[in-house]
Design a protein around this motif. Structure first.
Motif, PDB file in Angstrom:
ATOM      1  N   ILE B 483       0.861  -1.184   0.000  1.00 12.94           N
ATOM      2  CA  ILE B 483       0.000   0.000   0.000  1.00 12.94           C
ATOM      3  C   ILE B 483       0.891   1.225   0.000  1.00 12.94           C
ATOM      4  CG2 ILE B 483      -2.046  -1.006   1.099  1.00 12.94           C
ATOM      5  CD1 ILE B 483      -0.986   0.110   3.782  1.00 12.94           C
ATOM      6  N   ALA B 501       6.327  16.442   2.920  1.00 14.76           N
ATOM      7  CA  ALA B 501       5.136  15.874   3.548  1.00 14.76           C
ATOM      8  C   ALA B 501       5.397  14.542   4.229  1.00 14.76           C
ATOM      9  CB  ALA B 501       4.020  15.718   2.519  1.00 14.76           C
ATOM     10  N   PRO B 503       6.278  11.903   6.644  1.00 16.26           N
ATOM     11  CA  PRO B 503       6.718  11.909   8.048  1.00 16.26           C
ATOM     12  C   PRO B 503       7.903  10.985   8.296  1.00 16.26           C
ATOM     13  CG  PRO B 503       4.360  11.391   7.859  1.00 16.26           C
ATOM     14  CD  PRO B 503       4.940  11.297   6.496  1.00 16.26           C
ATOM     15  N   PHE B 504       8.251  10.147   7.323  1.00 17.43           N
ATOM     16  CA  PHE B 504       9.279   9.143   7.553  1.00 17.43           C
ATOM     17  C   PHE B 504      10.544   9.374   6.734  1.00 17.43           C
ATOM     18  CE2 PHE B 504       6.407   6.963  10.155  1.00 17.43           C
ATOM     19  CZ  PHE B 504       5.164   7.122   9.583  1.00 17.43           C
ATOM     20  N   LYS B 526       5.467   3.898   4.657  1.00 20.81           N
ATOM     21  CA  LYS B 526       4.498   3.310   5.572  1.00 20.81           C
ATOM     22  C   LYS B 526       3.081   3.295   5.006  1.00 20.81           C
ATOM     23  CE  LYS B 526       6.956   2.827   9.356  1.00 20.81           C
ATOM     24  NZ  LYS B 526       8.071   2.038   8.970  1.00 20.81           N
ATOM     25  N   GLY B 527       2.886   3.858   3.825  1.00 19.73           N
ATOM     26  CA  GLY B 527       1.573   3.817   3.211  1.00 19.73           C
ATOM     27  C   GLY B 527       0.548   4.754   3.828  1.00 19.73           C
ATOM     28  N   CYS B 528       0.939   5.932   4.261  1.00 22.38           N
ATOM     29  CA  CYS B 528      -0.030   6.857   4.842  1.00 22.38           C
ATOM     30  C   CYS B 528      -0.745   7.655   3.760  1.00 22.38           C
ATOM     31  CB  CYS B 528       0.621   7.803   5.852  1.00 22.38           C
ATOM     32  SG  CYS B 528       1.903   8.852   5.170  1.00 22.38           S
ATOM     33  N   GLY B 529      -0.033   7.991   2.722  1.00 23.37           N
ATOM     34  CA  GLY B 529      -0.654   8.753   1.633  1.00 23.37           C
ATOM     35  C   GLY B 529      -0.486  10.257   1.752  1.00 23.37           C
ATOM     36  N   CYS B 530       0.260  10.711   2.757  1.00 19.64           N
ATOM     37  CA  CYS B 530       0.470  12.159   2.910  1.00 19.64           C
ATOM     38  C   CYS B 530       1.052  12.773   1.647  1.00 19.64           C
ATOM     39  CB  CYS B 530       1.440  12.449   4.068  1.00 19.64           C
ATOM     40  SG  CYS B 530       0.763  12.126   5.687  1.00 19.64           S
ATOM     41  N   VAL B 532       0.844  11.726  -1.413  1.00 19.26           N
ATOM     42  CA  VAL B 532      -0.062  11.691  -2.560  1.00 19.26           C
ATOM     43  C   VAL B 532      -0.946  12.918  -2.573  1.00 19.26           C
ATOM     44  CG1 VAL B 532      -1.809  10.340  -3.777  1.00 19.26           C
ATOM     45  CG2 VAL B 532      -0.073   9.177  -2.416  1.00 19.26           C
ATOM     46  N   ALA B 533      -1.497  13.214  -1.411  1.00 20.97           N
ATOM     47  CA  ALA B 533      -2.394  14.371  -1.348  1.00 20.97           C
ATOM     48  C   ALA B 533      -1.627  15.668  -1.525  1.00 20.97           C
ATOM     49  CB  ALA B 533      -3.143  14.378  -0.023  1.00 20.97           C
ATOM     50  N   GLN B 541       1.252   8.474  -6.401  1.00 18.80           N
ATOM     51  CA  GLN B 541       0.040   7.714  -6.152  1.00 18.80           C
ATOM     52  C   GLN B 541       0.298   6.676  -5.065  1.00 18.80           C
ATOM     53  OE1 GLN B 541      -3.030   8.158  -7.137  1.00 18.80           O
ATOM     54  NE2 GLN B 541      -2.417   9.945  -8.339  1.00 18.80           N
ATOM     55  N   GLN B 542      -0.781   6.150  -4.515  1.00 17.69           N
ATOM     56  CA  GLN B 542      -0.641   5.130  -3.485  1.00 17.69           C
ATOM     57  C   GLN B 542      -1.290   3.850  -3.967  1.00 17.69           C
ATOM     58  OE1 GLN B 542      -2.486   5.998   0.320  1.00 17.69           O
ATOM     59  NE2 GLN B 542      -1.542   4.238   1.303  1.00 17.69           N
ATOM     60  N   PHE B 545      -4.859   2.703  -2.920  1.00 19.68           N
ATOM     61  CA  PHE B 545      -5.631   3.889  -2.544  1.00 19.68           C
ATOM     62  C   PHE B 545      -5.310   5.008  -3.533  1.00 19.68           C
ATOM     63  CE2 PHE B 545      -7.277   2.443   1.487  1.00 19.68           C
ATOM     64  CZ  PHE B 545      -6.359   1.475   1.899  1.00 19.68           C
TER      65      PHE B 545
ATOM     66  N   CYS C  50      -4.738   7.149   6.196  1.00 15.68           N
ATOM     67  CA  CYS C  50      -4.562   8.335   7.011  1.00 15.68           C
ATOM     68  C   CYS C  50      -5.453   9.430   6.450  1.00 15.68           C
ATOM     69  CB  CYS C  50      -3.102   8.786   6.960  1.00 15.68           C
ATOM     70  SG  CYS C  50      -2.761  10.270   7.930  1.00 15.68           S
ATOM     71  N   ALA C  52      -4.786  12.279   5.997  1.00 18.58           N
ATOM     72  CA  ALA C  52      -3.980  13.141   5.127  1.00 18.58           C
ATOM     73  C   ALA C  52      -4.001  12.680   3.671  1.00 18.58           C
ATOM     74  CB  ALA C  52      -2.531  13.193   5.603  1.00 18.58           C
ATOM     75  N   ARG C  53      -4.519  11.497   3.416  1.00 26.11           N
ATOM     76  CA  ARG C  53      -4.634  11.000   2.046  1.00 26.11           C
ATOM     77  C   ARG C  53      -5.690  11.782   1.278  1.00 26.11           C
ATOM     78  NH1 ARG C  53      -4.767  10.578  -2.238  1.00 26.11           N
ATOM     79  NH2 ARG C  53      -4.906   8.819  -3.696  1.00 26.11           N
ATOM     80  N   ARG C  55      -7.335  14.379  -0.592  1.00 24.78           N
ATOM     81  CA  ARG C  55      -6.917  15.599  -1.251  1.00 24.78           C
ATOM     82  C   ARG C  55      -8.142  16.449  -1.559  1.00 24.78           C
ATOM     83  NH1 ARG C  55      -3.482  13.585  -5.892  1.00 24.78           N
ATOM     84  NH2 ARG C  55      -2.898  15.775  -5.755  1.00 24.78           N
ATOM     85  N   TYR C  82       0.699   8.076  11.891  1.00 28.61           N
ATOM     86  CA  TYR C  82       1.857   8.434  11.074  1.00 28.61           C
ATOM     87  C   TYR C  82       2.477   9.743  11.539  1.00 28.61           C
ATOM     88  CZ  TYR C  82      -0.411   4.926   8.183  1.00 28.61           C
ATOM     89  OH  TYR C  82      -1.015   3.787   7.732  1.00 28.61           O
ATOM     90  N   GLU C  84       2.222  12.868  11.759  1.00 30.95           N
ATOM     91  CA  GLU C  84       1.882  14.248  11.371  1.00 30.95           C
ATOM     92  C   GLU C  84       0.697  14.371  10.444  1.00 30.95           C
ATOM     93  OE1 GLU C  84       6.637  14.902  11.069  1.00 30.95           O
ATOM     94  OE2 GLU C  84       5.384  15.469   9.377  1.00 30.95           O
ATOM     95  N   PHE C  88      -1.663  17.874   8.567  1.00 28.79           N
ATOM     96  CA  PHE C  88      -1.907  18.269   7.172  1.00 28.79           C
ATOM     97  C   PHE C  88      -3.407  18.386   6.927  1.00 28.79           C
ATOM     98  CE2 PHE C  88       2.281  18.292   5.811  1.00 28.79           C
ATOM     99  CZ  PHE C  88       2.957  17.104   6.066  1.00 28.79           C
ATOM    100  N   ARG C  92      -5.230  21.668   5.562  1.00 35.17           N
ATOM    101  CA  ARG C  92      -5.941  21.636   4.278  1.00 35.17           C
ATOM    102  C   ARG C  92      -7.407  21.950   4.484  1.00 35.17           C
ATOM    103  NH1 ARG C  92      -3.606  16.206   2.845  1.00 35.17           N
ATOM    104  NH2 ARG C  92      -1.554  16.805   2.098  1.00 35.17           N
TER     105      ARG C  92
END
Lengths: 446, 566, 154
Positions: B483, B501, B503-504, B526-530, B532-533, B541-542, B545, C50, C52-53, C55, C82, C84, C88, C92
């Motif tokens: 993911i 963005a 965190p890791f 870690k697959g958070c998606g921060c 991506v957004a 992309q994730q 997701f 998360c 934060a995904r 958008r 995660y 932080e 975000f 946002r």
């Protein structure tokens, strides 16, 4: 014959962590837990200090990881009845108590519990609520399998009912189920049996059991917990009223040569946490913590105390109260104490003071689990004077018991908080790996 | 391209779903959805029967996507994914729809609406499933060696904990000898044994161990790489050596605070710190007849709020030491709380009192005052419990100070990409459940580098770090759930938002085939998606997701809305 | 079931999209279910790892396709799995609300809330509250319907 399997006794956070680490290190782990679900004491807490993390939120993923690990074999609702052998070669007999539910078929849907007519005091909620004879100990239980308690089930005690059987669409109810003995061969044993709360009823001067609005720390945790018997509403026992003032009494049974001479380590912090939670839930609520030494020694702990004082208005009074009486009219407990520091409670004149509050919380001593004596006997290991699992050489081998190949982590070897328990659990895993070390060339796969 | 063939399995869960949601209607409805080849209902999809049915239908119907509508994915997702795998279908082509916890259980009084909601949720799930792609879990090799930075009690214990498992360890120590902080301590609490009794055998074992290579007088200069594959440069005697390791343990310890400008330290010769007391008096100096030990010097004050944790025990230890050699000596411990937590330290405290050590409590607002002209002669203190001032004649004052973070922590923290807390100590991933790990995978911390801790605690932490650090090495590889994020370099504009963005720290801008673009280190993702957004161009992309997948769910949900722009 | 074109008070049932993060809010929603806390059936949850995904494009697409509201749920600040992510989300969220206002969509149609894994009751309350708030706003109608113009007309 050398075994690469490990037995972990106790499914609280220490046992869970040890199991996960050992399994990740490549060992087969048998995790034996006497209650129907892993989770232990941490599952009963609302929040954890000093982060005020929701306890179940951080525990549940660990429980799922543990149970889901291909090398972890959960034996819940089970007891260890025999242990024999030596490091590398222990033979263990585990008694699987009958749940009267076929776990292969049970999906944990909970319908049997819905329909079960028999209610008994709920251990998880320390008697503050009732559960059914057919039950799941708490909503996030792992494994998510129902259990029928033989001592309260109407059918098993009186031959009536069987509504659960009619209700269960999976056909999982099995009243013919027998207890099962499982023989295991393991190379090492990790004890993680945790603690029990001390019953403060022995301290007559505090009126626990006599005065309604004197409760224990663990009872308070369940009341303030969002998933507890009152949904997180702090309703005091006598009249359900939300208290306007709370007195937390530290060292109830601890640091007391009459009961437990040792310090239970975590109570100063958990009382502070509970006082913070009370104020968070009810902004006008005022708490007082009666302490002797405010033992906030861990990382971020002092800052937590400062926040409690400054942000949440928690009052700290240095005193060990002599007795608690009750105002019969209001049901309010009255705390009688010797003001050791003048002016602590805002009154510079009096030395013997009393404070009437709406609720008293006794921060009781935390004592070694009652199962220790049995374990010690079966394994031939020693307990210390207080009943904790004795550590052979604390400075150099802090998780080794007096029997080679048997390790102890978490509260069962001495009062400690969650981070320390988790650290010791991982340490025990490392020690197990040391004594079960494969020959070097077997590790060469890179 | 093969046609998408979706199989939908709707669960009754006994009565839990079926008692509220009209499951057969949902199945009927699923059959009408685009790309759905097959749909059935099950009494318990998670049962042996249900799982077999899924596997059978994958084969029979040539299903290449599976959607299960039942309970929460948080419990049974792995179970269903495994079933798909067993039937030869990539497990990432599976989608879970929650129509129990989120539907039947919370709309028990409105079966009609619950059924409609279940249908819509299935429609959304199917839409997403159509956009799922097969994934392989990322695996990267782990180099079978570990680095331990610091050769004190913690570092040595960690090294042994690893080496005794057969793992090669490089132990790097800045000083010319092993031992760290406790070299300055003569006796230990609560056993009262000589430090040497513990330290010498420990150091011997480390030096003699076949799997530990010790570098003294050495410092880590540079670290690059990631879990499984770190490149470390170590400088010793002006020369630089390169090491390759899979995991790293930080055991660099801490230092005793020198209480400059406090209690006339530095001014009067008989005002010393605990370590100075150890050095000057416990190995042959004259035992003082009257000592005041002042605790919390430079600790638990606004400037440094933390508690030194084991300093009370140290003070008690030395108080007992004096009393045992001279029962007539007068020893006062001036404290603000006696942190004798647990079993042994509390017992030790009681013993000190029995030996006649006097404990006086003072308030931070009225600290003690050291009196004397060219030597400390007395200590004046407001005795909190007596409510009056007392003057204690002394011939020595010992100041108990906390450990403070080493100055070079900052340098090391940048090298390893791990954070420091506000007090300068290394900051672990999670204070409660991950106390010796970092958010950065493959790096661990133990001992006073993390926070002041006594020997049993440091050794426990060291062993814990050894356990954690051994896992990737024992496994031989690091496997990551698919993911994770990835960057389509063609559309990446190297704006760097994603780098910020994450965190890791798993993303870097690198020279790639299409110029300078973002690159995700999958091993660390870690697959958070921060990220991506945060990506303005949609390059990031994730897996599982993706924007396409989520937008398809939104589109599916809004399908029957008569409002909207369409 | 047709929705979106009824006016408030006419039995209008809002359709609300909810993004819930895997570790906290989705688990909180599960707990609400396990506890059988009853709530209005207007929400549809999409799980993300998360918050934060999420958008802005998701929110805008949802609203422009006629969904009546979007609710993003995450862990309490400080508790993000995660570290932080939810910071975000919070930032946002604030900007996005201003943007929505600017383009003429009621900002209350988009909300960000924090629900932890043990807050089943809070999840239920949030769903109740947000559903009622959006119900009171009425259906989310496109500009064209409101102004009687076609998209592209000035």
């Amino acid at each position: 014959m050398e075994s690469q399997s490990v037995l972990v006794i106790g499914g609280g956070i220490a046992g869970i962590q040890a199991s996960i680490d050992l399994a990740n290190m490549g060992f087969e782990v048998y995790l034996v837990e006497k209650t129907p679900s892993i989770g232990g004491r941490m599952a009963q807490l609302d929040k954890t200090f000093p982060t005020n993390d929701c306890s179940m939120c951080i525990l549940a993923p660990k429980m799922i990881e543990c149970a889901g690990h291909e090398r972890v074999h959960l034996l819940t609702y089970s007891d260890v009845v025999e242990m024999d052998g030596k490091a590398g070669d222990f033979r263990v007999t585990v008694l699987r108590k009958p749940r009267y539910v076929d776990v292969e078929k049970c999906t944990g849907c909970g319908e049997c519990a819905e329909k079960c007519p028999r209610r008994v005091p709920d251990e998880f909620n320390v008697g503050l609520a009732k559960r059914k004879a057919a039950y799941l100990p708490f909503p996030q239980a792992v494994p998510r399998k129902m259990t029928i308690d033989a001592e309260s089930c109407l059918y098993l005690t009186k031959g009536r009912c069987r509504v659960c059987e009619e209700t269960c669409q999976a056909g999982a109810i099995d009243f013919e189920q027998q207890e099962e003995l499982v023989e295991l061969e393991v190379g090492a044993i990790v004890l993680a049996t945790g603690f029990d709360p001390f019953d403060p009823g022995s301290l007559k001067e505090y009126g626990y059991g006599e005065i309604d609005n004197v409760i224990t720390g663990l009872e308070y945790e369940r009341l303030i917990c969002a998933s507890g018997p009152t949904g997180g509403h702090l309703e005091r026992p006598s009249d359900g009223k939300v208290p306007g003032t709370i007195a937390f009494i530290q060292c109830v049974g601890s640091r007391d040569v009459n009961y437990k001479a040792y310090c239970s380590s975590v109570c100063c912090m958990h009382a502070t946490k509970e006082a913070i939670l009370a104020n968070e839930h009810y902004p006008g609520l005022k708490s007082f913590i009666f302490y002797t030494d405010m033992r906030a020694v861990g990382k971020q702990f002092q800052e937590y105390i400062i926040r409690a004082r400054e942000q949440y208005g928690v009052g700290y009074i240095r005193s060990r109260p002599g007795k608690i009486t009750v105002n019969e009219e209001t049901g309010n407990p009255v705390v009688w104490y010797d003001e050791t520091i003048y002016g602590d409670a805002g009154d510079p004149e009096r030395r013997v003071a009393s404070m009437e509050v709406d609720l008293v919380v006794l921060c009781q001593a935390l004592v070694p689990h009652s199962v220790h004596a049995e374990i010690a006997e079966k394994l031939g290991l020693m307990l210390d004077e207080s009943g904790f699992i004795a550590i052979e050489d604390r400075l150099i081998r802090p998780v080794d018991t007096t029997v080679p190949g048997v390790f102890a982590c978490g509260f069962c070897q001495g009062p400690q908080d969650i981070p320390d328990s988790v650290i010791q659990a991982s340490a025990a895993a490392a020690r197990v790996a040391e004594i079960l070390a494969k020959k070097s060339k077997e590790l060469e796969h890179a | 391209m093969p046609k998408t063939r979706v199989g939908v399995f709707v669960c009754h869960c006994g009565n839990n779903i079926g008692g509220v949601v009209r499951v057969p209607d949902v199945v009927e409805y699923a059959r009408t959805l685009p790309n759905v080849t097959y749909a059935e209902d099950n009494l318990y999809t998670c049962s042996e029967e249900g799982l077999s049915s899924i596997k059978d239908q994958i084969a029979k119907q040539g299903l290449n996507r599976v959607v299960v509508a039942s309970c929460t994915p948080r419990t049974h997702e792995p179970l269903f994914k495994r079933a798909c795998e067993e039937a030869g279908l990539n497990k990432y082509l599976f989608e879970f729809v929650n129509i129990r916890e989120h539907c039947s259980w919370v709309h028990m009084h409105d079966p009609a609406m619950a059924t409609e909601k279940a249908k819509e949720l299935v429609r959304m799930g199917v839409a997403k499933a159509c956009h799922l792609e097969p994934q392989q879990e990322f695996e990267s090799d782990v180099f079978p060696a570990a680095l331990v930075i610091g050769g004190g009690v913690a570092g040595m214990s960690a090294a042994l904990g690893l080496a005794n498992q057969g793992i090669q360890v490089h132990l790097v120590e800045k000083e010319q000898e092993l031992g760290g902080l406790i070299r300055g301590v003569q006796t230990l609490f609560p056993t009262e044994q000589d430090t040497d009794e513990l330290l010498r055998p420990l150091a011997e074992r480390v030096k003699a161990h076949a799997h530990i290579s010790v570098s003294l007088g050495s410092e880590v200069e540079n670290v690059s790489g990631f879990i499984g594959d770190f490149d470390v440069s170590v400088r010793a005697d002006g020369e630089v050596e390169g090491l390759r390791v899979g995991t790293i343990i930080v055991a660099t310890g801490a230092e005793e605070l020198k209480p400059v400008d406090l209690y006339r330290y530095g001014e009067l010769p008989n005002v010393v710190t605990q370590l100075e007391f150890e050095e000057k008096f416990k190995s042959g100096g004259e035992i003082p007849r009257s000592v005041a030990i002042i605790n919390c010097v430079g600790a638990r004050i606004p400037k440094r709020t933390y508690c030194g944790r084991f300093c009370c025990a140290t003070a008690i230890k030395n108080a007992i030491w004096i009393k045992e050699r001279d029962p007539q000596a007068r020893v006062y411990v001036l404290h603000r709380d006696v942190m004798a937590y647990g079993v042994e330290i509390e017992e030790f405290y009681r013993r000190a009192m029995e030996l006649g050590v006097r404990f006086l409590r003072y308030d931070v607002e009225s600290p003690p005052e050291v009196l004397g002209e060219d030597r400390a002669k007395a200590v004046k203190v407001q005795h909190q419990l007596m409510g009056k001032e007392v003057i204690l004649p002394v011939d020595m004052v010992v100041l108990t100070t906390p450990l403070v973070a080493r100055d070079d922590n900052g340098k090391l923290s940048k090298m390893l990409k791990v954070p420091l807390g506000s007090d300068g100590f290394f900051l672990e991933a999670h204070l409660k459940l991950r106390p010796i790990e970092f958010s950065t995978d493959g790096v661990y911390v133990c001992g006073a580098a993390r926070y002041p801790s006594n020997i049993p605690e440091s050794v426990s932490q060291a062993y814990a770090a050894a356990a954690k650090a051994s896992i990737p090495i024992r496994e031989g590889l690091v496997r990551v759930e698919a993911i994770t994020a990835f960057c389509d370099e063609r559309t990446c504009s190297a704006c760097g938002n994603c780098v910020e963005a994450c965190p890791f720290g798993a993303i870097e801008l690198q020279q790639g085939r299409f110029g300078r673009t973002a690159h995700v280190n999958t091993a660390q993702c870690k697959g958070c998606g921060c990220c991506v957004a945060a990506c303005p161009s949609g390059a990031m992309q994730q897996r599982g997701f993706s924007d396409m997948q989520v937008l398809s769910m939104i589109g599916a949900l809004a399908e029957e809305m008569t409002g909207g722009v369409g | 079931m047709v929705s979106g074109s009824d006016s408030p008070g006419n039995g209008f049932e809002p359709k609300i999209l909810v993004f819930a993060c895997n570790w906290c809010s989705y688990a909180g929603a599960d707990l609400a279910g396990v506890s059988r806390l009853q709530m209005p059936p207007n929400c549809r949850v999409i799980r993300v790892m998360c918050s934060a995904r999420v958008r802005p494009e998701f929110v805008i697409t949802a609203l422009s396709k006629g969904l009546d509201g979007v609710l993003v749920l995450g862990c309490h600040p400080g508790d993000c799995h995660y570290s932080e992510g939810n910071y975000f989300t919070r930032r946002r969220g604030l900007l996005l609300r201003k943007l929505l206002e600017f383009v003429g969509i009621e900002p209350e149609r988009f909300q960000v809330r924090w629900v932890s894994a043990s807050e089943g009751a809070k999840f239920a309350e949030t769903v109740e509250q947000v559903t009622e708030q959006i119900r009171a706003l009425g259906p989310n109608r496109p500009r064209s319907e409101v102004l009687g113009t076609e998209p592209g007309d000035r």
